[in-house]
Design an enzyme around this catalytic site. Structure first.
Site, PDB file in Angstrom:
ATOM      1  N   ASP A 161      21.262 -86.319 -51.654  1.00 46.48           N
ATOM      2  CA  ASP A 161      22.126 -85.767 -52.700  1.00 46.48           C
ATOM      3  C   ASP A 161      23.626 -85.968 -52.535  1.00 46.48           C
ATOM      4  OD1 ASP A 161      19.566 -84.807 -53.090  1.00 46.48           O
ATOM      5  OD2 ASP A 161      20.135 -82.717 -53.299  1.00 46.48           O
ATOM      6  N   GLU A 391      15.251 -77.850 -41.682  1.00 42.56           N
ATOM      7  CA  GLU A 391      15.326 -78.858 -42.746  1.00 42.56           C
ATOM      8  C   GLU A 391      16.032 -80.119 -42.234  1.00 42.56           C
ATOM      9  OE1 GLU A 391      17.367 -77.355 -46.184  1.00 42.56           O
ATOM     10  OE2 GLU A 391      16.968 -79.146 -47.381  1.00 42.56           O
TER      11      GLU A 391
HETATM   12  C1  DGY Z   1      18.404 -79.359 -54.221  1.00 41.01           C
HETATM   13  O1  DGY Z   1      18.255 -78.487 -55.072  1.00 41.01           O
HETATM   14  O2  DGY Z   1      19.169 -79.260 -53.253  1.00 41.01           O
HETATM   15  C2  DGY Z   1      17.594 -80.559 -54.315  1.00 41.01           C
HETATM   16  O3  DGY Z   1      17.882 -81.459 -53.295  1.00 41.01           O
HETATM   17  C3  DGY Z   1      17.735 -81.224 -55.641  1.00 41.01           C
HETATM   18  O4  DGY Z   1      16.635 -82.032 -55.748  1.00 41.01           O
END
Ligand code: DGY
Length: 421
Positions: A161, A391
């Site tokens: 992201d 994560e």
């Molecule tokens: C989040 O909401 O952080 C996700 O990575 C979007 O897909």
């Protein structure tokens, strides 16, 4: 309890019946596309039928045009933003309106190779035409002019992201009104480990633009102010193409296999164009401006996953990976350490993600680089032994970051731990 048993417990606890949430912490209360596929790799180690169900549930959300959305909302999504009522996408208004890296064919092939059960084989066979429809959609919707490189139209489609690789391309997107007060993620994870407010404002403004245009596959490529031929997305697609062609051949679909062979040729030429001889690295291209994005993110190493010949053809790429590993306690950082944009605790701007480590381990092994593959595997397992199933992780210290009891970290742990050195 040993770590493998803990990993199994995490996957069981995060099972919502037919799909697995990425973490029980509430950060992601839905089904994510590439999370589910990679979770299936781990599930297969203790429950093959359940691994397959994970992928079947994902494909039950496939759109009529072939797209498999990046999120499927099955239950209460009120703790997530943007949830189904913001997206308003898909036939049942229960999905997002964009996709994610096409890793499914590689996982389905893996399940196909390892099973001896005819019932499982039959279920896997039924998925193959759906995989083909998704790959077809990808070329039609994300490379409509046939350049050989598909583009992502939202940073979320890349899965990485807030990689520094997007910074310039994302500046072309109006931030729109601030959505900071609507964000839920920073209630579950430290704000300093997540994308910034301005990035979120832009992410959401893109979603609104796509929603206003009815998520039409035939126009989003042209109208999106953010459009990048991401090298990681193309490399994962290319590996998926190879695995999909294998599956189509195995089930006797000669026409499908030859269609995918054509996709592979196009993407092979596209990826070759992303090699930057002067820098000795693979870069993505901003396909809005045609500018090469000269930022060394981990996506630039993923051609090693796509093609076993890349390591021999580009030894400088392998040396670059070695130089990154020399600068961290735990590999592999998601962005080159030492660069001004490198942030060891912020999501995709530096932390280690085990799913990418698995792709590199797999690619390096196939390339005959067993020693380097063993180093990346060892670091991955050591992170879990030291701090648990986070994560993502700080590459300089091993500090656990983001969500905890994380499904894909548990799955990759099971997968890597089960393999021989
Ligand atoms: C989040 O909401 O952080 C996700 O990575 C979007 O897909």
């Amino acid at each position: 309890m040993d770590l493998a048993q803990q990993a199994i417990e995490i996957l069981r606890a995060n099972d919502r019946g037919g799909y697995t949430v990425p973490t029980a912490t509430g950060l992601y209360p839905a089904q994510w596309n590439w999370d589910s596929c990679l979770v299936a790799l781990g599930l297969a180690h203790f429950d093959e039928p359940r691994a397959l169900t994970e992928i079947e549930t994902l494909f039950a959300g496939q759109w009529a045009d072939g797209m498999v959305p990046h999120i499927l909302f099955h239950g209460d999504d009120s703790s997530y933003f943007p949830n189904a009522s913001v997206w308003q996408a898909g036939p049942a208004r229960r999905s997002s309106g964009i996709t994610q890296p096409l890793v499914a064919a590689t996982v389905v092939r893996h399940l196909f190779d390892r099973t001896a059960d005819p019932a499982i084989r039959a279920r896997l066979t039924a998925l193959v035409p759906k995989l083909l429809a998704w790959h077809r959609w990808c070329y039609a919707a994300r490379d409509p002019y046939g350049t050989g490189l598909v583009s992502v139209i939202h940073p979320w489609e890349s899965g990485m992201d807030n990689s520094p690789v997007w910074d310039d391309a994302l500046h072309a997107v109006e931030p729109g009104p601030s959505v900071t007060h609507l964000r839920k993620d920073i209630g579950f994870a430290a704000a300093g480990h997540r994308p910034t407010g301005l990035e979120y404002d832009r992410y959401i403004n893109l979603v609104i633009k796509f929603r206003d245009n009815g998520y039409r596959a035939d126009c989003l490529y042209d109208i999106s102010p953010f459009r990048v031929a991401d090298i990681g997305f193309n490399a994962i697609l290319q590996r998926g193409n190879q695995d999909l062609r294998f599956l189509l051949t195995a089930i006797g679909d000669v026409g499908g296999a030859s269609e995918v062979a054509t996709m592979e040729q196009k993407t092979e030429a596209g990826i070759a164009r992303c090699w930057h001889e002067e820098d000795g690295f693979f870069y993505g291209i901003n396909t809005r401006t045609s500018v090469i994005i000269r930022k060394p993110g981990i996506a630039g190493l993923l051609p090693l996953f796509a093609d076993a010949a890349v390591a021999a053809r580009h030894p400088r790429l392998v040396q670059r990976l070695e130089s990154w590993l020399a600068r961290v306690a735990y590999g592999v950082p998601s962005f080159e350490p030492g660069r001004p944009e490198f942030e060891p605790r912020r999501y995709w701007r530096g932390p280690v993600w085990l799913i990418v480590n698995w792709m590199l381990v797999d690619g390096l092994r196939r390339s005959g680089r067993a020693g380097l593959a063993a180093r990346v595997r060892r670091d991955s397992l050591a992170l879990i032994e030291r701090t648990g199933f986070a994560e993502y992780f700080n590459p300089l210290t091993g500090e656990p970051l983001g969500g905890s009891a994380f499904s894909w970290t548990a799955a990759i742990y099971l997968h890597l731990a089960a393999e021989s050195q």
